[in-house]
Design an enzyme around this catalytic site. Sequence first.
Site: not given
Length: 401
Positions: A187, A271, A352
């Site tokens: 992340d 991502e 997170d």
Amino acid sequence: MSRAVKRAFKYRFYPTAEQAAELARTFGCVRLVYNMALAARTEAWTLRQERVNYNATSTMLTGWKKTDELAFLNDVSSVPLQQTLRHLQVAFTNFFAKRARYPTFKSKKKSRRSAEYTTSGFRYRDGRLTLAKMTAPLDIVWSRPLPRGATPSTVTVSQDSAGRWFVSLLCDDVIEQTPATGQVGVDAGLDSLLTLSTGEKITNPRHERRDRAALAKAQRNLAKKETGSANRAKARLKVARVHARITDRRRDHLHKLTTRLVRENQTIVIEDLTVRNMVKNHSLARAISDAAWRQFRTLLEYKADWHGRDVVVVDRWFPSSKVCSACGALAQRMPLNVRSWTCPCGMSHDRDVNAARNILAEGLSVIACGGGVRPQRVDARTGRSSVKQETQRVTAGIPRL
């Protein structure tokens, strides 16, 4: 196992005054030929609906060299001039394939100063590189050795805005593919540059912020100098050196980070961040640019390809922060200032770390089920690939808190 790849090795070198003058002339001729060929191709299509290819521009170059106005093109090596025409052909190919925008003209002040030499334009013997039109080899700082027995197939010489000279040698290399069993979700963030699904947080070095005072001072001095003066040129060089120091530290950190992730893990899930849209937020644009998420992804992908690793990209609309990684419940709201939260199931989450775990789970579902399926959720999702999910279907089938 091993894999043969094309790999560029970049080194700094220190040219003599004669070599610097020769390379400066070459850079100028390369830029001129590129711009003239681009203008000719644009005019041919605009006025006559005629497509001009590389062979036609190469013929034009021969004619230009015979004119009195452009006779100086004969003073530099013809190899970089032919290569810039090939680069223009690639630019048009990408444009017609809708992979890039229409080619633009090269600027004397803003465009990258570089020249590319193929095997007929240089000589490499016993670790000494000599370019065409030069009698002495380049004084290269060999910071690392080339692969054993490797011979460069292409040499690219460049000069950055800080005045430093670099040479890049493209060689065949063999990458040893060592086995790895790890799986990790990543992340990206600003407080922590990366948060891993293992719970590890990698501190954001904030390279630009560390040198912000020095950069501001250099830019103030530059603003006070008269346009076109020698003092302004010196002040501009000082600003460029600060930027170069920031860029070098950032690149070095990202290289070490991506190398470590690739060596330790077989599957890496990230991502699909749209950095171009995110930097439109003027409050965060500077910090996002300094984090260099796009550069991180680029380095990670080509290194993973070299070592036979799997990089899975999760859809940008996947609600990784709002989904409980334990029960799969979806929170209705999750403002950015909320850094930790507790799910009704009783599980407490770091925002997170929870997002990284959800990203890993989503990526593994892509590999196992084709995307969009997570066993711990109550209902199945749309069944679409996570890389191609639609905005309105992201949270389909997920219970809300």
